[in-house]
Design a protein around this motif. Structure first.
Motif, PDB file in Angstrom:
ATOM      1  N   UNK A   1       0.850  -1.199   0.000  1.00 42.50           N
ATOM      2  CA  UNK A   1       0.000   0.000   0.000  1.00 42.50           C
ATOM      3  C   UNK A   1       0.882   1.244   0.000  1.00 42.50           C
ATOM      4  N   UNK A   2       0.469   2.260  -0.748  1.00 42.55           N
ATOM      5  CA  UNK A   2       1.243   3.516  -0.821  1.00 42.55           C
ATOM      6  C   UNK A   2       0.298   4.677  -1.095  1.00 42.55           C
ATOM      7  N   UNK A   3       0.813   5.888  -0.880  1.00 44.46           N
ATOM      8  CA  UNK A   3      -0.037   7.090  -0.982  1.00 44.46           C
ATOM      9  C   UNK A   3       0.666   8.128  -1.860  1.00 44.46           C
ATOM     10  N   UNK A   4      -0.109   8.760  -2.741  1.00 45.18           N
ATOM     11  CA  UNK A   4       0.458   9.874  -3.521  1.00 45.18           C
ATOM     12  C   UNK A   4      -0.534  11.027  -3.549  1.00 45.18           C
ATOM     13  N   UNK A   5      -0.002  12.243  -3.550  1.00 45.04           N
ATOM     14  CA  UNK A   5      -0.883  13.425  -3.657  1.00 45.04           C
ATOM     15  C   UNK A   5      -0.324  14.451  -4.635  1.00 45.04           C
ATOM     16  N   UNK A   6      -1.240  15.131  -5.330  1.00 44.40           N
ATOM     17  CA  UNK A   6      -0.897  16.240  -6.229  1.00 44.40           C
ATOM     18  C   UNK A   6      -1.551  17.510  -5.714  1.00 44.40           C
ATOM     19  N   UNK A   7      -0.819  18.619  -5.730  1.00 46.28           N
ATOM     20  CA  UNK A   7      -1.408  19.923  -5.402  1.00 46.28           C
ATOM     21  C   UNK A   7      -0.810  21.007  -6.288  1.00 46.28           C
TER      22      UNK A   7
ATOM     23  N   UNK B   1       4.424  20.070   2.391  1.00 42.67           N
ATOM     24  CA  UNK B   1       4.527  18.817   1.667  1.00 42.67           C
ATOM     25  C   UNK B   1       5.092  17.745   2.608  1.00 42.67           C
ATOM     26  N   UNK B   2       4.492  16.564   2.677  1.00 40.57           N
ATOM     27  CA  UNK B   2       3.243  16.153   2.049  1.00 40.57           C
ATOM     28  C   UNK B   2       2.056  16.963   2.593  1.00 40.57           C
ATOM     29  N   UNK B   3       0.942  16.878   1.882  1.00 39.82           N
ATOM     30  CA  UNK B   3      -0.258  17.591   2.321  1.00 39.82           C
ATOM     31  C   UNK B   3      -0.713  17.060   3.677  1.00 39.82           C
ATOM     32  N   UNK B   4      -1.470  17.889   4.373  1.00 38.85           N
ATOM     33  CA  UNK B   4      -2.047  17.446   5.651  1.00 38.85           C
ATOM     34  C   UNK B   4      -2.946  16.239   5.441  1.00 38.85           C
ATOM     35  N   UNK B   5      -3.683  16.234   4.340  1.00 40.84           N
ATOM     36  CA  UNK B   5      -4.591  15.113   4.058  1.00 40.84           C
ATOM     37  C   UNK B   5      -3.803  13.815   3.873  1.00 40.84           C
ATOM     38  N   UNK B   6      -2.689  13.895   3.126  1.00 40.85           N
ATOM     39  CA  UNK B   6      -1.873  12.685   2.908  1.00 40.85           C
ATOM     40  C   UNK B   6      -1.345  12.170   4.239  1.00 40.85           C
ATOM     41  N   UNK B   7      -0.965  13.085   5.131  1.00 37.85           N
ATOM     42  CA  UNK B   7      -0.466  12.653   6.439  1.00 37.85           C
ATOM     43  C   UNK B   7      -1.591  12.021   7.266  1.00 37.85           C
ATOM     44  N   UNK B   8      -2.812  12.560   7.114  1.00 34.44           N
ATOM     45  CA  UNK B   8      -3.953  11.949   7.826  1.00 34.44           C
ATOM     46  C   UNK B   8      -4.227  10.551   7.281  1.00 34.44           C
ATOM     47  N   UNK B   9      -4.155  10.396   5.956  1.00 28.51           N
ATOM     48  CA  UNK B   9      -4.361   9.069   5.344  1.00 28.51           C
ATOM     49  C   UNK B   9      -3.293   8.103   5.870  1.00 28.51           C
TER      50      UNK B   9
ATOM     51  N   UNK C   1      -4.687   6.399  -2.799  1.00 30.73           N
ATOM     52  CA  UNK C   1      -4.138   5.279  -2.028  1.00 30.73           C
ATOM     53  C   UNK C   1      -4.109   4.112  -3.005  1.00 30.73           C
ATOM     54  N   UNK C   2      -2.935   3.523  -3.187  1.00 32.92           N
ATOM     55  CA  UNK C   2      -2.810   2.404  -4.126  1.00 32.92           C
ATOM     56  C   UNK C   2      -2.512   1.125  -3.366  1.00 32.92           C
ATOM     57  N   UNK C   3      -3.300   0.083  -3.670  1.00 37.02           N
ATOM     58  CA  UNK C   3      -3.046  -1.260  -3.144  1.00 37.02           C
ATOM     59  C   UNK C   3      -2.523  -2.046  -4.330  1.00 37.02           C
ATOM     60  N   UNK C   4      -1.320  -2.580  -4.207  1.00 35.93           N
ATOM     61  CA  UNK C   4      -0.695  -3.167  -5.386  1.00 35.93           C
ATOM     62  C   UNK C   4      -0.159  -4.570  -5.117  1.00 35.93           C
ATOM     63  N   UNK C   5      -0.436  -5.468  -6.065  1.00 37.35           N
ATOM     64  CA  UNK C   5       0.080  -6.851  -5.960  1.00 37.35           C
ATOM     65  C   UNK C   5       0.662  -7.254  -7.310  1.00 37.35           C
TER      66      UNK C   5
END
Ligand SMILES: NC(=O)C1=CN([C@@H]2O[C@H](COP(=O)(O)OP(=O)(O)OC[C@H]3O[C@@H](n4cnc5c(N)ncnc54)[C@H](OP(=O)(O)O)[C@@H]3O)[C@@H](O)[C@H]2O)C=CC1
Ligand SMILES: O=C(O)C1=N[C@H](C(=O)O)C[C@H](O)C1
Length: 249
Positions: free
Chosen positions: A132-138, A145-153, A198-202
């Protein structure tokens, strides 16, 4: 409600429009240099007759502002991000009076995303082939950076998926990521109001959960609704508590 807007930038101006639409009075706009501001700094004169404050500014000056709000027992919605290191100091001020509602993202959609992230983390707890990983664009103006939302996620994932124990926000240029690290990455440019994935990758496939803000309206509306919710609730509240009531999450 008689409202002061602190930080009269992109968010402050939109919050004013929405507050007026919802029948509130905006009696004071406070910003060091923004066109249209009534006062450059927060002080008792700038908050005369004010009942509620909505602050979307910068972490610098936030504590000094809160000192004035708590002395005047005000209701405060704080949307500013990037101030994790100031939490303890800020919350202790509200022991003296007033009420605070704070959150990294006041849109309904992002709060649904937080709930979906929790589910996703639980689902893959025992399905180890999924990472699992997280990416954000602003937009290019964003200062944190990272955004507050990404840190909450990230916080939601770390709390709900036992194999992820460390937040990693750096670009890994000289080594591979370790299994226990949760990578949160950021891109800045253009006018993007805020996109979080949020990406779940296999080996077999990819599942992506994306919240794309189409404008800043959702954030601004949530902040005004949050201030209305805060009436008669002394103390410090995270936006989760407001959205639990508002959305029945
Ligand atoms: N929680 C949420 O839902 C959302 C949070 N945000 C967050 O809100 C914040 C503001 O975003 P945005 O409106 O786009 O930014 P802007 O830069 O457009 O506006 C911020 C304004 O606040 C002013 N300001 C800074 N510090 C103070 C202070 N102590 N007192 C009064 N005014 C101050 C700035 O002045 P100057 O430029 O002179 O420093 C600027 O004019 C950011 O932290 C952002 O991440 C944004 C969207 C949604
Ligand atoms: O600065 C912004 O624009 C935004 N900031 C918040 C954050 O840091 O998460 C919320 C939203 O994504 C827009």
């Amino acid at each position: 409600m008689r409202i002061a807007i602190v930080g009269y930038g992109r968010m402050g101006r939109l919050i004013e429009e929405i507050a007026l639409d919802r029948g509130h009075q905006v009696v004071s706009r406070i910003d060091p240099q923004a066109p249209g501001a009534d006062f450059p700094i927060v002080n008792p004169q700038a908050l005369e007759d004010v009942e509620g404050v909505i602050e979307f500014g910068l972490p610098e000056g936030m504590i000094e502002n809160a000192q004035v709000y708590t002395e005047q027992n005000l209701l405060v919605v704080l949307g500013t991000t990037g101030w994790d290191g100031l939490k303890e100091k800020l919350f202790s001020l509200y022991e003296a009076g007033g009420a605070l509602l704070y959150g990294s993202n006041f849109s309904v959609g992002a709060n649904l995303l937080f709930a979906l992230t929790k589910q996703a983390a639980h689902l893959i707890e025992n399905i180890h082939e999924y990472d699992i990983m997280v990416h954000e664009y602003h937009h290019r103006h964003k200062k944190d950076s990272p955004s507050g939302t990404a840190l909450s996620i990230a916080q939601v994932i770390l709390e709900n998926l036992s194999r992820k124990t460390e937040l990693q926000t750096e670009a890994l240029t000289h080594r591979a990521i370790r299994d226990e690290e949760l990578h949160v990455s950021s891109t800045r440019g253009g006018a993007v109001p805020g996109t979080h994935t949020i990406t779940l990758d296999s080996e077999a496939d990819t599942i992506a959960l994306t919240h794309t803000a189409r404008s800043r309206k959702g954030f601004a509306l949530g902040a005004v609704l949050g201030l209305e919710w805060l009436k008669n609730k002394p103390g410090v509240f995270h936006a989760d508590q407001f959205f639990k009531d508002y959305l029945g999450l």
